[in-house]
Design an enzyme around this catalytic site. Structure first.
Site, PDB file in Angstrom:
ATOM      1  N   ASP A  28       0.823  -1.212   0.000  1.00 39.35           N
ATOM      2  CA  ASP A  28       0.000   0.000   0.000  1.00 39.35           C
ATOM      3  C   ASP A  28       0.855   1.259   0.000  1.00 39.35           C
ATOM      4  OD1 ASP A  28       0.940  -0.414   2.611  1.00 39.35           O
ATOM      5  OD2 ASP A  28      -1.002  -1.108   3.333  1.00 39.35           O
ATOM      6  N   ASN A  76      -6.989  -2.839  14.589  1.00 43.15           N
ATOM      7  CA  ASN A  76      -8.418  -3.040  14.296  1.00 43.15           C
ATOM      8  C   ASN A  76      -8.650  -4.230  13.366  1.00 43.15           C
ATOM      9  OD1 ASN A  76      -7.529  -2.123  11.839  1.00 43.15           O
ATOM     10  ND2 ASN A  76      -8.976  -0.413  11.656  1.00 43.15           N
ATOM     11  N   HIS A 130      -7.066  -4.794  10.443  1.00 42.68           N
ATOM     12  CA  HIS A 130      -6.856  -4.607   9.004  1.00 42.68           C
ATOM     13  C   HIS A 130      -5.613  -5.344   8.521  1.00 42.68           C
ATOM     14  CE1 HIS A 130      -4.473  -0.590   9.704  1.00 42.68           C
ATOM     15  NE2 HIS A 130      -3.619  -1.556   9.517  1.00 42.68           N
ATOM     16  N   GLU A 142      -9.719  -2.112   5.596  1.00 45.73           N
ATOM     17  CA  GLU A 142     -10.254  -1.772   6.914  1.00 45.73           C
ATOM     18  C   GLU A 142     -11.529  -2.569   7.205  1.00 45.73           C
ATOM     19  OE1 GLU A 142      -8.457  -0.143   8.807  1.00 45.73           O
ATOM     20  OE2 GLU A 142      -7.660   1.724   7.985  1.00 45.73           O
TER      21      GLU A 142
END
Ligand code: F6R
Length: 265
Positions: free
Chosen positions: A67, A138, A140, A145
């Site tokens: 990314d 979280n 991801h 996400e």
């Protein structure tokens, strides 16, 4: 899937680097997916030592970053272009072939086209042999996400508030953390022939437990690892603290006479 408990960050980093080196030796024109963030820094440091020592030749290997932030100049210290140069590519003179080093272009005029080109470039390289991943607090993976499609491809995403807060530690002014990123999708990642996940520290314990012992759900994108046939998940004691299943330590794993045959199964 092989979940392996390691004592700490250092053991995780050294072990991951040695697995990667073994894979490069086995396939010198390997196609790798590579992460950024805090977790892989120790692994890159080990790889740099190995490459400097000339233990393995990486000139034929291809690297695809997972990314990149959207709108951050490539020269910006926190861009993933700069990260890769700083921690790996500029660390070992003449070790890499520049045309084989790929990072998504978060500054492209046409972002949609850039996403399609990135996906096409991975395919043209023959697909990823091995994709390395960190995990967000979280849940991801890359910047997929919670709530994302579990079949997504390379695309532009809006970062979750939690991710922006977590990544603010890298920016002098937290208000400047980009809100968007270009990321490989969960579908892109699942197409990789093997995955190595890394998780270290208590802050990852809940995400690791959700990914490994929860349902496969878009609430925890990392849970896609449960559906992948060849995964090694290196988890240090702190990150493993939320797991109810007991997984072998590297020592236990290594003393198994069949370990080599089933590492990536
Ligand atoms: C980075 C990436 C992210 C990170 C994750 C964990 O390229 O894709 O998914 O792996 O946010 O980040 P750290 O390692 O900083 O805790």
């Amino acid at each position: 899937m092989r979940v392996i408990r390691v004592a700490d960050y250092q053991e995780m980093s050294d072990l991951c680097a040695s697995l990667v080196v073994a894979q490069i030796k086995a396939k010198p024109d390997i196609v790798l997916g590579v992460p950024t963030g805090g977790t892989p820094l120790g692994m890159y440091a080990r790889l740099v030592e190995t490459f400097r020592a000339g233990e393995v030749d990486v000139r034929r290997a291809s690297f695809f970053n997972l990314d990149e932030y959207v709108g951050l100049p490539h020269e910006h210290a926190q861009s993933y272009h700069a990260y890769m140069r700083r921690h790996l590519y500029d660390q070992v003179e003449d070790a890499f072939t520049p045309e084989n080093l790929h990072v998504p272009d978060g500054n492209a005029g046409d972002l949609q086209k850039a996403c399609e080109s990135y996906e096409a470039a991975i395919r043209a390289a023959g697909g990823m042999d091995l994709c390395m991943l960190g995990i967000g607090a979280n849940g991801h993976v890359a910047f997929n996400e919670p709530g994302c499609s579990l079949a997504s491809r390379v695309r532009v995403v809006r970062l979750a508030e939690r991710t922006v807060l977590d990544n603010a530690r890298f920016f002098a002014d937290p208000a400047t953390v980009p809100r968007h990123a270009m990321t490989m999708g969960t579908g892109t990642i699942r197409d990789a022939r093997a995955l190595i996940l890394l998780a270290s520290g208590e802050g990852k314990a809940a995400a690791v437990a959700a990914a490994l012992e929860g349902p496969v759900t878009s609430r925890c994108p990392a849970s896609i690892v449960q559906l992948h046939p060849r995964v090694v998940f290196l988890v240090d004691e702190a990150a493993a603290s939320g797991l109810t299943v007991r997984h072998p330590s590297w020592e236990e794993y290594r003393s198994d006479p069949h370990a080599e045959t089933f590492l990536f199964q």
